[in-house]
Design a protein around this motif. Structure first.
Motif, PDB file in Angstrom:
ATOM      1  N   GLN A  89     -26.907 -16.121   9.689  1.00  0.00           N
ATOM      2  CA  GLN A  89     -27.164 -14.810   9.393  1.00  0.00           C
ATOM      3  C   GLN A  89     -25.836 -14.076  10.236  1.00  0.00           C
TER       4      GLN A  89
ATOM      5  N   GLU B 105     -38.676 -25.088   8.876  1.00  0.00           N
ATOM      6  CA  GLU B 105     -39.102 -24.659   7.731  1.00  0.00           C
ATOM      7  C   GLU B 105     -39.103 -25.848   6.645  1.00  0.00           C
TER       8      GLU B 105
ATOM      9  N   HIS C 295     -34.168 -21.914   1.059  1.00  0.00           N
ATOM     10  CA  HIS C 295     -34.537 -22.157   2.465  1.00  0.00           C
ATOM     11  C   HIS C 295     -33.979 -23.264   2.955  1.00  0.00           C
ATOM     12  N   GLU C 296     -33.148 -23.151   4.177  1.00  0.00           N
ATOM     13  CA  GLU C 296     -32.856 -24.286   4.943  1.00  0.00           C
ATOM     14  C   GLU C 296     -33.342 -24.207   6.366  1.00  0.00           C
TER      15      GLU C 296
ATOM     16  N   GLU D 275     -25.589 -10.729  12.002  1.00  0.00           N
ATOM     17  CA  GLU D 275     -26.324  -9.370  12.619  1.00  0.00           C
ATOM     18  C   GLU D 275     -25.508  -8.179  12.740  1.00  0.00           C
TER      19      GLU D 275
ATOM     20  N   SER E  74     -30.760 -11.814  15.975  1.00  0.00           N
ATOM     21  CA  SER E  74     -30.927 -10.683  16.547  1.00  0.00           C
ATOM     22  C   SER E  74     -30.914 -10.801  18.146  1.00  0.00           C
TER      23      SER E  74
ATOM     24  N   HIS F  62     -33.200 -16.598  14.774  1.00  0.00           N
ATOM     25  CA  HIS F  62     -32.309 -15.247  14.052  1.00  0.00           C
ATOM     26  C   HIS F  62     -30.894 -14.940  15.029  1.00  0.00           C
TER      27      HIS F  62
ATOM     28  N   GLU G 191     -34.045 -11.812  -1.219  1.00  0.00           N
ATOM     29  CA  GLU G 191     -34.339 -11.267   0.120  1.00  0.00           C
ATOM     30  C   GLU G 191     -33.022 -11.627   1.141  1.00  0.00           C
TER      31      GLU G 191
ATOM     32  N   ARG H 206     -27.448 -17.231   2.159  1.00  0.00           N
ATOM     33  CA  ARG H 206     -27.757 -16.659   0.878  1.00  0.00           C
ATOM     34  C   ARG H 206     -26.578 -15.503   0.297  1.00  0.00           C
TER      35      ARG H 206
ATOM     36  N   PHE I 211     -29.386 -22.250   8.953  1.00  0.00           N
ATOM     37  CA  PHE I 211     -28.474 -21.303   8.072  1.00  0.00           C
ATOM     38  C   PHE I 211     -27.998 -20.375   8.787  1.00  0.00           C
TER      39      PHE I 211
ATOM     40  N   GLY J 217     -29.918  -7.581   9.659  1.00  0.00           N
ATOM     41  CA  GLY J 217     -29.681  -9.158   9.817  1.00  0.00           C
ATOM     42  C   GLY J 217     -29.396  -9.797   8.451  1.00  0.00           C
TER      43      GLY J 217
ATOM     44  N   ARG K  63     -34.729 -22.803  11.859  1.00  0.00           N
ATOM     45  CA  ARG K  63     -36.313 -22.493  11.738  1.00  0.00           C
ATOM     46  C   ARG K  63     -36.997 -23.734  11.403  1.00  0.00           C
TER      47      ARG K  63
ATOM     48  N   GLY L  70     -28.594 -12.208   5.582  1.00  0.00           N
ATOM     49  CA  GLY L  70     -28.683 -13.787   5.392  1.00  0.00           C
ATOM     50  C   GLY L  70     -27.362 -14.262   4.811  1.00  0.00           C
TER      51      GLY L  70
ATOM     52  N   PHE M  36     -38.658  -5.152  15.766  1.00  0.00           N
ATOM     53  CA  PHE M  36     -37.839  -4.525  16.248  1.00  0.00           C
ATOM     54  C   PHE M  36     -37.043  -3.230  15.810  1.00  0.00           C
TER      55      PHE M  36
ATOM     56  N   PHE N 245     -40.453  -5.513  10.787  1.00  0.00           N
ATOM     57  CA  PHE N 245     -39.823  -6.266  11.898  1.00  0.00           C
ATOM     58  C   PHE N 245     -40.164  -5.627  13.229  1.00  0.00           C
TER      59      PHE N 245
ATOM     60  N   ILE O 236     -29.408 -23.752  -1.899  1.00  0.00           N
ATOM     61  CA  ILE O 236     -28.761 -23.659  -0.738  1.00  0.00           C
ATOM     62  C   ILE O 236     -28.444 -24.949   0.111  1.00  0.00           C
TER      63      ILE O 236
END
Ligand code: FA5
Length: 343
Positions: free
Chosen positions: A211, A199, A205-206, A213, A173, A171, A282, A315, A209, A310, A197, A312, A253, A251, A326
């Motif tokens: 993000q 995944e 989902h990829e 922050e 983050s 991520h 999401e 997305r 991808f 964070g 990730r 996406g 954090f 999360f 995606i």
């Protein structure tokens, strides 16, 4: 002297009329009006003339210069129009009226377009754009985000580990802690970037991808600030009211943490493969920065508070442009990418 000018005029006009090609006309132009041309040479005699004669000669010479320039220009046009007619009627394969070769310019990727839009929104609010490494240290990706070794929260993000103990960041983050350490408080930053990730892929989902922050730290930053900024972000990107839902999210954090979901824009909330038939995507988890994370960043949680999110980004691009899968975005398929072309 005046006689010389009218003689030059008669000869020049006749020659220009007779010229059969653009090259001939150009040669005449240089010969008559060029730096060492006949008219320019004549003007050199000005200095030897009496004032009255100089005035008259100067005027006549200037008028001739303008007249010849116009006649030459008109002749160029006439010849080029004739060239097109000739080429079209001669049966030659070469049609000079065809447009030139068209070289295709590239276009920006939809994710890049949305990223740039969001950067503009946030820099307009005084945020800075920061960056972080894609090959990240375990410390920044997990520990400093309040996810110690062996904590079950690590399982939420299946990670590509490198042999040297680093990892491909899961991520964006980690950029939070790096920014806090580098700039301290108060702080307003965004950090767009690629994440990875392990995944299995599906319509939303990829394994690779994007993000984006975001983090704001100051005295008295509250959930009200967080919600205001989230709403502003979405209304600016979509330029209309969009349906969202906010629910608690875990999360390590942030505390409290939220999941911000967007009503699926592919099916209008009815349910489809993109939203896994839930009607919601999401998109924008967020929350108030956990005191431990502030401490890792070298900031005193007694003095400062902050929010983080964070987004996406991939997305968001899907929702903005109505892309239902995606995988299209990583496919490199120009037929898909060119539709969003902004240069
Ligand atoms: C996180 O990655 C947190 N770091 C976000 C965060 C930041 C929370 C700051 C609080 C404060 P999550 O795993 O839910 O959270 O991912 C965030 C968003 O990234 C998701 O909502 C989703 O839009 C996007 N995302 C996550 N995994 C993928 C994937 N495999 N493919 C495409 N997008 C993904």
């Amino acid at each position: 002297m005046i006689g010389k000018i009218s003689k030059l005029r008669d000869v020049a006009v006749a020659k220009i009329k007779e010229a059969g090609s653009s090259a001939e006309v150009e040669e005449l132009r240089v010969k008559l009006l060029g730096k060492k041309g006949e008219l320019t040479e004549m003007l050199k005699d000005l200095k030897n003339m009496a004032i009255e004669e100089r005035k008259q000669f100067g005027q006549e010479a200037n008028a001739l210069k303008n007249e010849l320039s116009e006649i030459i220009e008109a002749k160029f046009k006439e010849l080029s129009a004739n060239d097109v007619k000739k080429s079209l009627s001669s049966g030659s394969n070469f049609d000079i009226s065809l447009p030139g070769t068209h070289y295709k310019l590239g276009s920006l990727h939809p994710v890049t377009i949305v990223q740039k839009e969001i950067e503009k929104i946030f820099t307009g609010m005084g945020f800075n754009i920061v960056d972080g490494p894609e090959v990240e240290e375990e410390f920044y990706n997990f520990e400093a985000l309040n996810i110690p070794k062996h904590h079950p929260a690590r399982d939420m993000q299946d990670t590509y580990w490198l042999e040297n103990g680093s990892l491909l960041r899961t991520h964006t983050s980690p950029c939070q802690v790096r920014a806090m350490q580098k700039y301290g408080a108060p702080l307003k930053v965004i950090a767009p970037g690629r994440c990875f990730r392990n995944e299995s892929t599906d319509a939303s989902h990829e394994n690779t991808f994007f993000q984006l922050e975001g983090m704001m730290i100051d005295k008295n930053v509250s959930i009200a600030n967080l919600i205001y900024v989230m709403k502003l972000l979405l209304s600016e990107v979509f330029q209309r009211d969009v349906k969202i839902r906010l629910r608690p999210g875990f999360f390590p954090f942030v505390e409290p943490g939220f999941e911000l979901d967007l009503n699926c824009m592919i099916c209008g909330g009815k349910g489809c493969p993109t939203c896994k038939h839930s009607g919601w995507i999401e998109l924008l988890p967020c929350g108030m920065v956990h005191p431990n994370v502030l401490r890792y960043g070298g900031i005193d949680p007694e003095e400062y508070t902050g929010f983080a999110f964070g987004l996406g980004l991939t997305r968001l691009a899907m929702m903005k442009y109505g892309i239902s899968d995606i995988r299209v975005l990583n496919s490199g398929d120009l037929r898909a990418m060119e539709q969003f072309s902004v240069r």
